[in-house]
Write a protein that holds these residues in place. Structure first.
Motif, short mmCIF file in Angstrom:
data_model
loop_
_atom_site.label_atom_id
_atom_site.label_comp_id
_atom_site.label_asym_id
_atom_site.label_seq_id
_atom_site.Cartn_x
_atom_site.Cartn_y
_atom_site.Cartn_z
N LEU A 142 2.50 -10.85 18.83
CA LEU A 142 3.79 -10.33 18.39
C LEU A 142 4.54 -9.70 19.55
CD1 LEU A 142 3.27 -8.55 14.96
CD2 LEU A 142 3.78 -10.93 15.44
N PRO A 143 5.86 -9.80 19.55
CA PRO A 143 6.64 -9.05 20.54
C PRO A 143 6.35 -7.56 20.42
CG PRO A 143 8.03 -10.60 19.33
CD PRO A 143 6.70 -10.58 18.64
N ARG A 144 6.35 -6.89 21.56
CA ARG A 144 5.96 -5.48 21.57
C ARG A 144 6.77 -4.64 20.59
NH1 ARG A 144 5.67 -2.57 27.30
NH2 ARG A 144 4.03 -4.16 27.46
N GLU A 145 8.07 -4.95 20.48
CA GLU A 145 8.92 -4.13 19.61
C GLU A 145 8.56 -4.30 18.12
OE1 GLU A 145 11.18 -8.01 20.38
OE2 GLU A 145 9.93 -6.61 21.52
N LEU A 146 7.85 -5.39 17.81
CA LEU A 146 7.49 -5.61 16.41
C LEU A 146 6.16 -4.98 16.02
CD1 LEU A 146 8.47 -9.27 15.49
CD2 LEU A 146 9.42 -7.16 14.56
N VAL A 147 5.32 -4.65 16.99
CA VAL A 147 3.99 -4.14 16.67
C VAL A 147 4.09 -2.82 15.91
CG1 VAL A 147 1.82 -3.28 17.62
CG2 VAL A 147 2.85 -5.38 18.53
N GLU A 148 4.90 -1.87 16.42
CA GLU A 148 5.06 -0.60 15.73
C GLU A 148 5.76 -0.79 14.39
OE1 GLU A 148 6.87 2.40 18.08
OE2 GLU A 148 5.32 2.35 19.63
N GLU A 149 6.74 -1.68 14.36
CA GLU A 149 7.45 -1.94 13.11
C GLU A 149 6.50 -2.52 12.07
OE1 GLU A 149 11.55 -4.15 11.59
OE2 GLU A 149 10.99 -4.21 13.71
N ALA A 150 5.61 -3.40 12.50
CA ALA A 150 4.64 -3.98 11.58
C ALA A 150 3.73 -2.91 10.99
CB ALA A 150 3.81 -5.04 12.30
N ALA A 151 3.34 -1.94 11.81
CA ALA A 151 2.47 -0.87 11.32
C ALA A 151 3.16 -0.08 10.21
CB ALA A 151 2.09 0.05 12.47
N ALA A 152 4.47 0.09 10.32
CA ALA A 152 5.22 0.83 9.30
C ALA A 152 5.28 0.07 7.98
CB ALA A 152 6.62 1.12 9.80
N HIS A 153 5.05 -1.25 8.03
CA HIS A 153 5.11 -2.08 6.83
C HIS A 153 3.73 -2.47 6.33
CE1 HIS A 153 9.48 -2.76 6.53
NE2 HIS A 153 9.46 -2.60 7.84
N GLU A 154 2.69 -1.91 6.91
CA GLU A 154 1.34 -2.25 6.49
C GLU A 154 1.07 -1.70 5.10
OE1 GLU A 154 -3.26 -1.68 8.04
OE2 GLU A 154 -1.58 -1.16 9.34
N ARG A 155 0.51 -2.54 4.24
CA ARG A 155 0.23 -2.13 2.87
C ARG A 155 -1.08 -2.81 2.45
NH1 ARG A 155 5.22 -2.82 -1.00
NH2 ARG A 155 4.71 -5.03 -0.90
N PRO A 156 -1.98 -2.08 1.78
CA PRO A 156 -3.25 -2.71 1.38
C PRO A 156 -3.05 -3.72 0.26
CG PRO A 156 -3.06 -0.52 0.43
CD PRO A 156 -1.88 -0.67 1.36
N GLU A 157 -4.03 -4.59 0.11
CA GLU A 157 -4.02 -5.55 -1.00
C GLU A 157 -5.05 -5.12 -2.03
OE1 GLU A 157 -2.75 -7.91 -3.40
OE2 GLU A 157 -1.88 -8.38 -1.44
N SER A 158 -4.66 -5.16 -3.29
CA SER A 158 -5.51 -4.64 -4.35
C SER A 158 -6.73 -5.53 -4.60
CB SER A 158 -4.71 -4.52 -5.65
OG SER A 158 -4.46 -5.80 -6.19
N ASP A 159 -7.80 -4.90 -5.07
CA ASP A 159 -8.99 -5.65 -5.47
C ASP A 159 -8.69 -6.56 -6.66
OD1 ASP A 159 -10.51 -4.44 -3.50
OD2 ASP A 159 -11.24 -2.85 -4.82
N ALA A 160 -7.69 -6.17 -7.46
CA ALA A 160 -7.35 -6.97 -8.64
C ALA A 160 -6.97 -8.39 -8.26
CB ALA A 160 -6.22 -6.30 -9.42
N VAL A 161 -6.22 -8.54 -7.19
CA VAL A 161 -5.80 -9.88 -6.77
C VAL A 161 -6.99 -10.68 -6.27
CG1 VAL A 161 -4.49 -11.12 -5.01
CG2 VAL A 161 -3.40 -9.31 -6.33
N PHE A 162 -7.87 -10.06 -5.51
CA PHE A 162 -9.02 -10.79 -4.97
C PHE A 162 -10.00 -11.21 -6.07
CE2 PHE A 162 -7.51 -8.84 -1.02
CZ PHE A 162 -7.48 -9.98 -0.23
N ALA A 163 -9.89 -10.60 -7.25
CA ALA A 163 -10.74 -10.98 -8.38
C ALA A 163 -10.03 -11.89 -9.37
CB ALA A 163 -11.23 -9.73 -9.10
N SER A 164 -8.80 -12.29 -9.06
CA SER A 164 -7.97 -13.05 -9.99
C SER A 164 -8.07 -14.54 -9.70
CB SER A 164 -6.52 -12.58 -9.86
OG SER A 164 -5.67 -13.21 -10.78
N PRO A 165 -8.44 -15.38 -10.68
CA PRO A 165 -8.65 -16.81 -10.40
C PRO A 165 -7.34 -17.61 -10.32
CG PRO A 165 -9.12 -16.37 -12.69
CD PRO A 165 -8.85 -15.04 -12.05
#
Length: 239
Positions: A142-165
């Motif tokens: 990633l371009p350097r300017e996007l690395v910090e921006e990406a961190a601000a948009h980091e969001r976890p993914e729920s276990d519900a989705v990983f268990a959903s067929p």
């Protein structure tokens, strides 16, 4: 030619921001674009809820030129949505290509992803089996300017989705293209070629870029989306 309308589905975390550079490029070309935001951190939402949100975002009135694109985990949702939409094209970007009845949680072992990633790490001089590091596997190109921006948009993914067929009996009857990054460290290129061949009978198209190439290579991703649309549009196009 029909003007396409793009519905862009993000991967884990569900942040529509992932697609923002591609979306901006497509809009400059005069295209209609919707980047869908999915509630990745909501344990009450799983693939059925994600699919409903994508279908709603596509809008009830669009009947021609609908292109659905899904990145990584978004391949599960994008393909499910295509079974409910008048989609003309489905594009998968560094995807987790599902099989009938499979959950995203099962996909990793079923496809042998960990083995292929370890082998690729060894070939490229990284310590195989080391603790997962987002900078190494997601942010390295990633371009350097996007690395910090990406961190601000980091969001976890729920276990519900990983268990959903994935509930379809077979792949939706929609022309499908697979676009993969030659520099993807999470899903190495040889791994992606194999999975696309085994699961869809498709030879994926390759381009420079890592797992998040809609951020690192937005113009080229937009170019590829437009090229795929040109291939399927028109009365003589084949899927």
């Amino acid at each position: 030619m029909t003007d396409p309308a793009y519905v862009l589905v993000p991967g884990a975390g569900g942040e529509a921001w992932y697609w923002h550079r591609v979306a901006a490029d497509l809009r400059r070309r005069g295209r209609d674009v919707v980047s869908v935001d999915l509630p990745g951190d909501d344990e009450s939402a799983a693939l059925p809820e994600y699919t409903r949100l994508v279908v709603e975002a596509a809008g009830p009135d669009r009947r021609t030129g609908l292109v659905v694109a899904g990145q990584s985990l978004g391949a599960f949702t994008a393909s499910l949505a295509c079974a409910r939409l008048p989609a003309a094209l489905l594009v998968l970007v560094n995807p987790m290509i599902p099989g009938p009845g499979e959950t995203p949680g099962q996909w990793w072992e079923n496809t042998g992803q960990a083995r292929d990633m370890r082998e690729n790490d060894t070939r490229e001089g990284r310590r195989a089996g080391a603790e997962f590091d987002a900078a190494t596997y997601f942010l390295h190109d990633l371009p350097r300017e996007l690395v910090e921006e990406a961190a601000a948009h980091e969001r976890p993914e729920s276990d519900a989705v990983f268990a959903s067929p994935w509930t379809l009996p077979a792949w939706p009857a929609v022309p499908t293209r697979v676009l993969i990054g030659r520099d993807d460290r999470l899903f190495p290129v040889a791994f992606q070629r194999r999975v696309a061949r085994e699961r869809l009978g498709i030879v994926p198209q390759e381009m420079p870029g890592g797992h998040l190439m809609a951020l690192s290579q937005p113009a080229e991703v937009a170019d590829r989306l437009e090229e795929y649309w040109a291939e399927v549009d028109g009365p003589t196009a084949m899927g």
